[in-house]
Design an enzyme around this catalytic site. Structure first.
Site, PDB file in Angstrom:
ATOM      1  N   GLN A  13      17.771   2.228  -3.698  1.00  0.00           N
ATOM      2  CA  GLN A  13      16.794   0.947  -4.355  1.00  0.00           C
ATOM      3  C   GLN A  13      18.086  -0.472  -4.191  1.00  0.00           C
ATOM      4  OE1 GLN A  13      13.595   3.274  -4.492  1.00  0.00           O
ATOM      5  NE2 GLN A  13      13.617   0.431  -4.480  1.00  0.00           N
ATOM      6  N   GLU A  69       8.750  -3.459   7.732  1.00  0.00           N
ATOM      7  CA  GLU A  69       9.400  -2.856   7.088  1.00  0.00           C
ATOM      8  C   GLU A  69      10.606  -1.945   7.649  1.00  0.00           C
ATOM      9  OE1 GLU A  69       9.039   0.407   4.289  1.00  0.00           O
ATOM     10  OE2 GLU A  69       9.427  -1.208   2.588  1.00  0.00           O
ATOM     11  N   GLU A 116      10.756  12.834   5.038  1.00  0.00           N
ATOM     12  CA  GLU A 116       9.408  13.083   4.008  1.00  0.00           C
ATOM     13  C   GLU A 116       8.774  14.393   3.793  1.00  0.00           C
ATOM     14  OE1 GLU A 116       7.949   7.761   4.436  1.00  0.00           O
ATOM     15  OE2 GLU A 116       6.978   9.655   5.741  1.00  0.00           O
ATOM     16  N   GLU A 164       6.162  -6.425   5.612  1.00  0.00           N
ATOM     17  CA  GLU A 164       5.806  -5.053   5.455  1.00  0.00           C
ATOM     18  C   GLU A 164       6.591  -4.701   3.828  1.00  0.00           C
ATOM     19  OE1 GLU A 164       5.903  -2.224   8.295  1.00  0.00           O
ATOM     20  OE2 GLU A 164       5.307  -0.113   6.742  1.00  0.00           O
ATOM     21  N   TYR A 211      15.805  11.234  -0.335  1.00  0.00           N
ATOM     22  CA  TYR A 211      14.763  12.250  -0.690  1.00  0.00           C
ATOM     23  C   TYR A 211      15.261  13.958  -0.874  1.00  0.00           C
ATOM     24  CZ  TYR A 211      10.623   9.854   0.451  1.00  0.00           C
ATOM     25  OH  TYR A 211       9.508   9.083   0.752  1.00  0.00           O
ATOM     26  N   GLY A 260       0.793  -1.304   0.258  1.00  0.00           N
ATOM     27  CA  GLY A 260       0.093   0.415   0.469  1.00  0.00           C
ATOM     28  C   GLY A 260       0.603   1.616   0.521  1.00  0.00           C
ATOM     29  N   GLY A 296      -1.229   2.710   6.374  1.00  0.00           N
ATOM     30  CA  GLY A 296      -0.772   2.480   7.543  1.00  0.00           C
ATOM     31  C   GLY A 296      -0.625   1.378   7.755  1.00  0.00           C
ATOM     32  N   LYS A 297       0.475   0.749   6.894  1.00  0.00           N
ATOM     33  CA  LYS A 297       0.391  -0.342   7.112  1.00  0.00           C
ATOM     34  C   LYS A 297       1.275  -1.229   8.534  1.00  0.00           C
ATOM     35  CE  LYS A 297       3.847   0.143   3.161  1.00  0.00           C
ATOM     36  NZ  LYS A 297       3.261   1.229   3.082  1.00  0.00           N
ATOM     37  N   LEU A 340       0.393  14.398   9.337  1.00  0.00           N
ATOM     38  CA  LEU A 340       0.480  13.950  10.441  1.00  0.00           C
ATOM     39  C   LEU A 340       0.850  13.769  11.145  1.00  0.00           C
ATOM     40  CD1 LEU A 340      -3.647  13.068  10.954  1.00  0.00           C
ATOM     41  CD2 LEU A 340      -2.805  14.768  11.801  1.00  0.00           C
TER      42      LEU A 340
END
Ligand code: TTP
Ligand code: MG
Length: 362
Positions: free
Chosen positions: A115, A84, A209, A140, A104, A55, A60-61, A203
């Site tokens: 990666q 994860e 990020e 995850e 990022y 997802g 929300g994993k 949130l």
């Protein structure tokens, strides 16, 4: 045999005939042993199952894994979770490099390196978690979301150049085929709109990020959709995911009847063709500490999906792959109206157009 060799084949000395007889006997016994062993290996069903929870970023994993798997009676004894290894990406080596942050900050410079490291940490984690005893390992993400979502995205954004993606692909397949533990027995797709994921991301405020935009999440969403959610190509009527045949669908527990599919199609990596996927609607904001019933409902769906996949794996006559081979492509849309649909459409044509697996995903 000795007499036969002497009288009919013409071997004069008895000890020669005996050594030939012994040699044949040992060779036949060796062959029989090999045959038995390989039949045993083939017919021993893989005992433990692994599902990968997929997802978009911040759907929300992690919360799903922790709250659903650890805090419900339905899953407590069944499931072992493998979150994860984001913490490993944030803290590499003695100098505590943060490669997630580096990616990022300078995606063009670090996409390949990142990666590559993500893949390596998954291999290590798979090995470390392989000895567990609970019947279901819930991980995850997987190397397939790395490849089919993130690597595709960074390549399309020219953050990974042609040489880098060729290098990535040159080791991806051989390594995956040597490590079958990396190939999940099923996928659980937690599905929500990019808007909702963006709000959740703001949130939780993960420092790295800060620069992740809604557009980036939309792009990742399309990649998840075209991989894990049934859609139809406008040009060819080809489906990426097949509906279960009616007789199987009817045998499914009502809790998951509308949301189990088989992954298939030309764009699908060969090792996950025909692997079943459970799609769960994660659009509503659920407070798991208060809404115990919602938590239990998700847990029941995971438990039912586990039973379904296990039954298919244990029953050689109804192997998931075998059944899926007989499926006729047909348009599948969730029909109980439970799933979120982007702009009222199920089929994201743009997602298909942007697909280019001609070199990466044969
Ligand atoms: P996610 O794997 O989506 O995990 P998450 O913890 O953000 O999601 P959830 O809240 O649902 O648990 O992403 C973790 C971060 O790593 C995110 O910033 C995206 C980034 N990432 C990549 O850039 N490339 C990758 O291949 C992966 C797996 C993650
Ligand atoms: Mg997470």
């Amino acid at each position: 045999m000795v007499e036969f060799l002497q009288s009919s084949v013409g071997i004069v000395h008895r000890n020669h005939a005996e050594s030939i007889t012994n040699f044949i006997k040992e060779s036949v016994l060796e062959d029989l042993k090999d045959d038995c062993l390989s039949t045993e290996v083939q017919s021993t069903p893989k005992k433990r199952l692994t599902f990968s929870v997929e997802g978009n970023i911040s759907v929300g994993k992690t919360t799903f894994l922790q709250r659903i798997a650890n805090e419900t009676l339905e899953l407590q004894d069944l499931v072992e979770i493998v979150p994860e290894p984001v913490n490993k990406w944030q803290d590499v080596g003695w100098d505590h490099f943060n490669i997630l942050d580096a990616f990022y900050a300078e995606p063009q410079r670090y996409a390949y390196t990142f990666q590559n490291y993500v893949f390596v940490t998954r291999v290590v984690q798979e090995r470390e978690s392989s000895g567990g005893i609970k019947p279901l390992r819930l991980m995850e993400r997987s190397v397939f979301s790395d490849r089919m979502v993130f690597v595709r995205t960074v390549h399309e954004a020219n953050w990974m150049n042609e040489m880098e993606i060729s290098i990535y692909d040159s080791w991806f397949d051989p390594v995956v085929s040597c490590l079958p533990g990396l190939i999940p027995d099923g996928f659980i797709y937690l599905r929500a709109s990019p808007d909702t994921c963006h709000k959740r991301m703001l949130l939780r405020k993960r420092a790295e990020e800060g620069g992740v935009t809604l557009e980036y999440l939309q792009d990742l969403h399309e990649k998840h959709e075209s991989w894990l959610f049934p859609f139809q190509s406008g040009n060819h009527g080809v489906l990426s995911v097949s509906k279960l045949p009616l007789h199987i669908e009817c045998s499914l527990h009502p809790d998951i009847r509308d949301c189990v599919f088989y992954l298939e199609g030309d764009h699908m990596h060969s090792s996950i063709q025909k692997v079943p996927a459970l799609v769960l609607d994660c659009e509503p904001n659920i407070d798991f500490s208060k809404d115990i019933e919602a938590k239990r409902q998700y847990a029941r769906q995971v438990a039912e999906f586990f039973e379904f996949v296990k039954k298919k794996k244990d029953d050689p006559a109804h192997k998931v792959g075998e059944v899926a081979k007989s499926i006729q492509p047909q348009l599948l849309l969730p029909h109980r109206g439970g799933l979120w649909v982007p702009d009222g459409k199920h089929f994201l044509e743009s997602a298909l157009k942007s697909f280019d697996f001609s070199r990466a995903m044969p």
